[in-house]
Design a protein around this motif. Structure first.
Motif, PDB file in Angstrom:
ATOM      1  N   LYS A 212       0.831  -1.203   0.000  1.00 47.31           N
ATOM      2  CA  LYS A 212       0.000   0.000   0.000  1.00 47.31           C
ATOM      3  C   LYS A 212       0.866   1.253   0.000  1.00 47.31           C
ATOM      4  O   LYS A 212       0.574   2.232  -0.692  1.00 47.31           O
ATOM      5  N   ASP A 213       1.970   1.235   0.763  1.00 49.40           N
ATOM      6  CA  ASP A 213       2.846   2.410   0.856  1.00 49.40           C
ATOM      7  C   ASP A 213       3.570   2.683  -0.455  1.00 49.40           C
ATOM      8  O   ASP A 213       3.789   3.837  -0.825  1.00 49.40           O
ATOM      9  N   ARG A 214       3.965   1.631  -1.157  1.00 44.56           N
ATOM     10  CA  ARG A 214       4.813   1.818  -2.331  1.00 44.56           C
ATOM     11  C   ARG A 214       4.040   1.885  -3.645  1.00 44.56           C
ATOM     12  O   ARG A 214       4.636   2.115  -4.687  1.00 44.56           O
ATOM     13  N   LYS A 215       2.729   1.684  -3.617  1.00 48.81           N
ATOM     14  CA  LYS A 215       1.949   1.698  -4.850  1.00 48.81           C
ATOM     15  C   LYS A 215       2.088   3.038  -5.560  1.00 48.81           C
ATOM     16  O   LYS A 215       1.772   4.091  -5.005  1.00 48.81           O
ATOM     17  N   GLY A 216       2.542   2.997  -6.800  1.00 51.56           N
ATOM     18  CA  GLY A 216       2.700   4.208  -7.585  1.00 51.56           C
ATOM     19  C   GLY A 216       3.853   5.087  -7.165  1.00 51.56           C
ATOM     20  O   GLY A 216       3.974   6.219  -7.633  1.00 51.56           O
TER      21      GLY A 216
END
Length: 456
Positions: free
Chosen positions: A157-161
């Motif tokens: 979730k933190d690294r998405k995109g």
């Protein structure tokens, strides 16, 4: 917008009578599949000046590009470009569609990406590094670095995109297989020029040359009608002889044709979270960044026409066919004395004994397994089946729910290996729907894995 009748139908859970018919695919629900690309019957132009567009975004650059990769390829072919590069943000998302269309159109393809440094994705504050792959090895190295960046930086979730690149790691990975362009206003050099003048731009260019080599860096010039761009282009061009780097022209295209300009402006406003009126001062002043022919680029750069033909030369040097890098599976580790073929046969017959019992009591099933194993060996796919078997066995040992589905259920070998749980022999399923010597490529074995445990 949907009609009231359509909203009522959805809320009531009633089926759509106008939905497309089922396509018989492997999806969990009926869906349309993208058909093979068919080039339009459009007359191709002829340009007196050779040119290749080496900085272009497709619709796979979210809210940045406004045309599909195949639309970009179509227009590039119509304009008689010598090559086209799709350089979407931080990924090769559209390269298959691009390559398929370009092949049919006879358009040489260049593959690259615009990397968003800084760890926050493509934001207004990010610094861009535009990378072109010089051949198959460059493509592999760039793909590996982007994958690593997307997997870095905390939870999914933190690294998405928000890919996180290490510039030193990128420098080491290049190995002479990449070509770096100085890029748009968010590139290292142009950002430095805008904030610190020629001295800062010179330092930024020196850093790129020191990292990647003078023969692997080119200054990129574009003309979009901004009031200061001629001055900036002149200052950047003056830096080239000092470092021995090339200078090329680009459009930095974000859509294929001028007709798509209104769509591109609307998308830019959405990206900026502004209305079109509020965003008007930030939009491209002369019709936007669409693909242009060599003749049109020569008119835009009439004061330095060499930068147009230099782009064509660099494009031809970097162009290659995507099919040349189709990956081969690495050898699968098998016990001593076995080949992949013999080990798959051992596992399949071992599983058949569990599923069907002794051979004497299930001759039809064993005959089917032998026939499938023969086709699998003929097509050189034993390693592929061993990899899938290994994944499913790991899931079961780790108490992770997993289930093979789709056309793999037509295979008695998959059933014997425990990949699927439907007996294709008892149900009279057709193996050739799953795998046949008449079809290209490996079979498609879909495995559903418990969502909370997929990271394992």
């Amino acid at each position: 917008p949907p009609t009231w009748a359509e909203m009522e139908r959805v809320l009531d859970g009633r089926p759509n009578r106008h939905a497309p018919p089922g396509d018989g695919g492997d999806g969990p629900a009926w869906s349309r599949k993208r058909p093979p690309y068919e080039p339009p019957t459009r007359e191709r132009g002829r340009s007196a000046v050779p040119y290749a567009e080496l900085h272009a975004h497709s619709a796979f650059s979210f809210l940045d590009g406004a045309s599909l990769p195949e639309e970009m390829a179509q227009e590039a072919a119509r304009l008689d470009l010598k090559a086209l590069a799709i350089t979407d943000h931080d990924g090769f998302y559209g390269v298959v569609r691009f390559a398929e269309a370009a092949k049919e159109l006879g358009l040489p393809t260049v593959f690259g990406a615009e990397l968003s440094l800084g760890g926050q994705g493509n934001t207004e504050d990010s610094v861009h590094l535009l990378v072109l792959a010089r051949g198959q090895e460059g493509y592999r190295r760039l793909s590996r670095q982007m994958a690593t960046a997307h997997l870095s930086g905390g939870t999914p979730k933190d690294r998405k995109g928000k890919p996180r690149y290490d510039l030193d790691a990128l420098t080491e990975a290049a190995g002479g297989h990449w070509h770096i362009l100085t890029g748009c206003r968010k590139g290292h050099v142009r950002r430095a020029l805008a904030s610190g003048g020629s001295v800062a731009a010179e330092a930024a260019l020196a850093d790129l040359v020191g990292r990647f080599g003078a023969d692997r860096v080119s200054i990129e010039l574009s003309r979009h009608g901004h009031p200061d761009e001629d001055d900036h282009n002149a200052e950047l061009s003056a830096l080239a002889p000092r470092f021995g780097v090339g200078v090329i022209a680009t459009t930095a295209a974000h859509f294929a044709t001028p007709e798509s300009g209104r769509l591109a402006m609307a998308m830019a406003a959405v990206r900026a979270r502004k209305s079109l009126d509020d965003a008007a001062g930030w939009l491209e002043p002369v019709g936007g960044a669409h693909l242009r022919s060599g003749d049109e680029m020569a008119r835009l750069f009439s004061h330095c026409p060499d930068v147009v033909t230099a782009a064509a030369e660099l494009g031809e040097a970097c162009a290659f066919d995507l099919r040349l890098i189709a990956p081969q599976l690495p050898p699968f580790d098998v016990p001593s004395g076995h080949t992949e073929d013999s080990w798959l046969r051992h596992l399949a017959l071992e599983g058949a004994a569990r599923r069907y019992g002794p051979r004497a009591g299930a001759q039809k099933a064993y005959a089917q397994i032998e026939r499938e194993l023969e086709i699998i060996a003929q097509l050189n796919f034993p390693g592929y089946f061993l990899v899938v078997h290994d994944i499913t066995q790991f899931c079961r040992r780790s108490d992770i729910l997993c289930q093979g589905r789709g056309s793999a259920a037509n295979s008695a070998v998959c059933y014997a290996l425990g990949v699927t749980n439907v007996d294709p022999v008892a149900n009279g399923l057709l193996f050739e729907r799953f795998l046949s010597p008449a079809r290209d490529g490996p079979p498609d074995i879909d495995i559903d894995i418990e969502s909370d445990e997929r990271e394992q």
